[in-house]
Design an enzyme around this catalytic site. Structure first.
Site, PDB file in Angstrom:
ATOM      1  N   ASP A 312      -1.969  -6.800 -16.441  1.00 28.58           N
ATOM      2  CA  ASP A 312      -2.256  -6.206 -15.117  1.00 28.58           C
ATOM      3  C   ASP A 312      -2.006  -7.316 -14.069  1.00 28.58           C
ATOM      4  O   ASP A 312      -1.215  -8.504 -14.451  1.00 28.58           O
ATOM      5  CB  ASP A 312      -3.989  -6.109 -15.193  1.00 28.58           C
ATOM      6  CG  ASP A 312      -4.410  -5.135 -14.287  1.00 28.58           C
ATOM      7  OD1 ASP A 312      -5.530  -4.485 -14.347  1.00 28.58           O
ATOM      8  OD2 ASP A 312      -3.492  -4.846 -13.032  1.00 28.58           O
ATOM      9  N   GLU A 518     -11.726  -0.656  -7.288  1.00 28.11           N
ATOM     10  CA  GLU A 518     -12.030  -1.852  -8.337  1.00 28.11           C
ATOM     11  C   GLU A 518     -13.340  -2.525  -7.882  1.00 28.11           C
ATOM     12  O   GLU A 518     -14.212  -1.760  -7.826  1.00 28.11           O
ATOM     13  CB  GLU A 518     -10.697  -2.793  -8.248  1.00 28.11           C
ATOM     14  CG  GLU A 518      -9.377  -2.168  -8.651  1.00 28.11           C
ATOM     15  CD  GLU A 518      -8.290  -3.059  -8.750  1.00 28.11           C
ATOM     16  OE1 GLU A 518      -7.222  -2.945  -8.475  1.00 28.11           O
ATOM     17  OE2 GLU A 518      -8.299  -4.031  -9.648  1.00 28.11           O
TER      18      GLU A 518
HETATM   19  C1  GLC Z   1      -4.578  -3.435 -10.156  1.00 30.83           C
HETATM   20  C2  GLC Z   1      -5.261  -2.805 -11.317  1.00 30.83           C
HETATM   21  C3  GLC Z   1      -3.914  -2.083 -11.899  1.00 30.83           C
HETATM   22  C4  GLC Z   1      -2.997  -1.661 -11.127  1.00 30.83           C
HETATM   23  C5  GLC Z   1      -2.261  -2.942 -10.920  1.00 30.83           C
HETATM   24  C6  GLC Z   1      -1.048  -2.895 -10.060  1.00 30.83           C
HETATM   25  O1  GLC Z   1      -5.287  -4.610 -10.067  1.00 30.83           O
HETATM   26  O2  GLC Z   1      -6.037  -3.166 -12.102  1.00 30.83           O
HETATM   27  O3  GLC Z   1      -4.694  -0.699 -12.473  1.00 30.83           O
HETATM   28  O4  GLC Z   1      -1.729  -0.983 -11.935  1.00 30.83           O
HETATM   29  O5  GLC Z   1      -3.347  -3.739 -10.440  1.00 30.83           O
HETATM   30  O6  GLC Z   1      -1.377  -2.541  -8.915  1.00 30.83           O
END
Ligand code: GLC
Length: 631
Positions: A312, A518
């Site tokens: 991530d 988030e």
């Molecule tokens: C974010 C998320 C993830 C996403 C990534 C790229 O923090 O946790 O779901 O795909 O970063 O944006």
């Protein structure tokens, strides 16, 4: 330069030319890896045999588009670039602007010695949600209500076309979290608290990637230029953290982990998902980004996942608390756990230095690097990126197309849940009559496209207002639907006197949560934002009302239910608010059934279907139905 150095350089040059000549010789021209007629394995082996360590490491690095200059792409052999949430070439950028941006980055990647194309990824998690004018589908919390896998597949097909319209071949979707506590700020990204619904909804993967040829079950597959590589996320247990705290700890036994949070990954791998993203969260105090037993031992070795595992955003940094406390350890732990591509996204030089250092000291074996690069190349070869690395405007007219918006409108209808329809002893209020004297539309969410789309829309956290993109608000949908003679009065937060003196036949009150994403959505009280409760009291205390709740999850409604005549859960419907009016006015019946338990009080949480102590306001699977109004 001394004589010895010159000799060594000449020797190196001779060896390089000799190897290149040998390869060209046995394929009569193009190097084997560039020949699409060659078997996939042969292409991967040939290319890997040619790659230097720096070229291999570069393939494992994903950087954000804002730092992806031509020099950076070339000098570090970068293999992947992403748009973070809201990262766009320009506000309201057109497909052409997107395609040009992606192609510029790609041309830099192609100009490297071996010309390995980069893969560009973006969060298309409810349609192509970063992009102005794209169709914004209901978030997963509503799609799980439909229990319609074929609808999800069609949504995947439409989303892939809109992502390709902007020249992008990779979407960080679907999220197959099993949200077990609605206090989690990402619960709306989860299809259901029930893993079986989540499993069914993985049908979006063949929609995004294309149907697996039957003989290829479980092998990564992306079927051509109208399809995109998908990403099952976040592996594993992201929806099971303590009190729904984002990125926190999932305390769980083996039955719970493999019985609730893992089943979606069985399905995703079986359906050929190209990539899997690791979760920020921990399982029993071990960060998933450092969890070799589950990432390598289970996903790769047991489930035989053969695509690539991506971290991530700064996911390895957050292995430590505070993040980035010991980046050397983070790099070592993440790569050793089995992560193949690191979403860095900015400190790529630091990452590259650290991984080089650890390879040179044999802390990270070359076998781990080769496994990662092989998986990444497998996806790039499989999806035809070597043959067609540059995008064009073939699919530009797919972005926000009428057909896709009609599909989204159908999804909105099917995602609605009718929780109440008339007070005790009264006739049902819904469907509402289109032809009447005067109606009131009220509430903070009635005329707010940003609110009805929610987070991950145009920006990471989502927006307020109607200027963010193209769509139909619920107010506009009501006006589109009622008879021309019916007067529609809108007042966002009317007081009781206004309501009493208005002589309205009925009211539609649209309230709920503001957008969030988030950790910014984590909530301990799950209340709807003021003045929502006041509006409900002022309106429903004086007249017939239907309350439409726009939220990313079940919210506190118990105190208001007795005042309300009819209650509809609309979740986060996206741009096509017309779907809400379709059901309110009876052009279509209500069919949705809760895919999440609707609690009475947050003190009951976590509370999921099947729990011993189960006393919800509305249980999992509940939903009243109506028939389409007779014409
Ligand atoms: C974010 C998320 C993830 C996403 C990534 C790229 O923090 O946790 O779901 O795909 O970063 O944006």
């Amino acid at each position: 330069m001394g004589t010895l150095s010159k000799a060594l350089c000449l020797l190196l040059l001779f060896c390089t030319l000799a190897v290149a000549a040998a390869d060209v010789a046995d394929t009569g021209g193009a190097p084997k890896y560039k020949d699409p007629k060659q078997p996939l394995g042969a292409r991967i082996r040939d290319l890997m045999n040619r790659m230097t360590l720096q070229e291999k490491i570069g393939q494992m690095v994903q950087i954000e588009r804002t730092v992806a200059t031509p020099d950076v792409m070339k000098n570090y052999f970068i293999g992947s670039v992403l748009s973070g949430g809201g990262s766009v070439p320009a506000p309201k950028a057109t497909p052409e602007a997107w395609v040009n941006m992606v192609n510029e980055i790609q041309k830099a990647a192609l100009s490297t010695r071996l010309g390995i194309p980069m893969i560009y990824g973006i969060d298309a998690v409810h349609g192509h949600n970063n992009v102005y004018g794209a169709t914004i589908f209901p978030h997963n919390v509503g799609l799980g209500v439909t229990r319609d896998p074929m609808l999800l597949k069609r949504i995947g097909e439409a989303t892939a076309l809109e992502v390709r319209a902007t020249g992008i071949p990779y979407a960080f979707a679907p999220c197959i979290a099993v949200c077990r506590d609605p206090r989690w700020g990402r619960c709306y990204e989860s299809y259901s608290e029930d893993y079986r619904i989540v499993q069914e909804m993985t049908e979006i993967i063949p929609g995004l990637q294309g149907d697996l040829p039957t003989e290829r079950r479980g092998v990564p597959f992306v079927g051509g230029k109208s399809k995109v590589a998908a990403c099952a996320k976040h592996f594993v247990g992201d929806g099971g953290t303590v009190r729904g705290i984002d990125e926190n700890n999932t305390v769980i036994d083996s039955n719970g982990l493999f019985g609730i949070h893992m089943p979606g990954y069985y399905k995703a791998v079986n359906k050929g998902v190209a990539t899997v993203m690791v979760s920020y969260s921990a399982v029993n105090d071990l960060r998933m980004h450092a969890n070799k037993e589950l990432v390598t031992g289970f996903l790769k070795d047991k489930l035989k996942f053969r695509g690539f595992v991506i971290s991530d955003w700064q996911g390895i940094d957050r292995i430590t608390n505070p993040p980035h406390l010991n980046y050397s350890y983070s790099v070592y732990a993440g790569i050793s756990a089995g992560i193949d591509m690191i979403m860095v996204p900015y400190n790529y030089t630091e990452f590259i230095d650290k991984i080089n250092n650890q390879i040179n000291k044999n802390l990270i074996p070359m076998s781990r690097i080769d496994d990662a690069v092989k998986r990444i190349l497998r996806i790039k070869f499989t999806m035809g990126l070597f043959e067609e690395p540059l995008a064009d405007l073939t699919f530009a007219n797919q972005l926000g197309s009428k057909e896709h918006r009609e599909l989204a409108r159908e999804a909105v209808r099917k995602s609605l849940v009718l929780l109440k329809n008339g007070k005790k002893g009264d006739n049902p209020l819904l469907p509402l009559p289109k032809k009447t004297g005067k109606i009131l539309v009220a509430g903070t969410h009635a005329d707010n496209l940003g609110y009805q789309c929610g987070g991950w829309t145009i920006t990471w956290q989502g927006l307020d207002g109607n200027d963010l993109t193209i769509g139909t608000t619920i107010l506009a949908a009501v006006k589109n639907t009622v008879a021309p003679t019916t007067q529609v009065v809108y007042n966002q937060n009317p007081d009781a006197n206004f309501v009493k003196s208005g002589e309205f036949d009925y009211a539609i009150v649209v309230v709920g949560e503001p957008p969030y994403a988030e950790m910014y959505g984590d909530s301990t009280n799950l209340t709807i934002s003021e003045p929502g409760p006041s509006t409900i009291g002022n309106v429903c205390g004086s007249m017939k009302c239907v309350v439409v709740v726009v939220s990313g999850r079940p919210v506190v409604m118990e105190p208001y239910v007795s005042t309300i005549d009819a209650l509809v859960a609309a979740w986060l419907p996206g741009t096509e608010g017309q779907g809400v009016a379709d059901a309110l006015f009876g052009d279509y019946g209500f069919t949705g059934k809760l895919a999440r338990t609707w609690f009475k009080s947050v003190n009951q949480l976590p509370m999921n279907v099947g729990d011993q102590h189960y006393d919800p306001l509305y249980p999992f699977g509940f939903g009243l139905t109506t028939q389409p109004a007779k014409l």
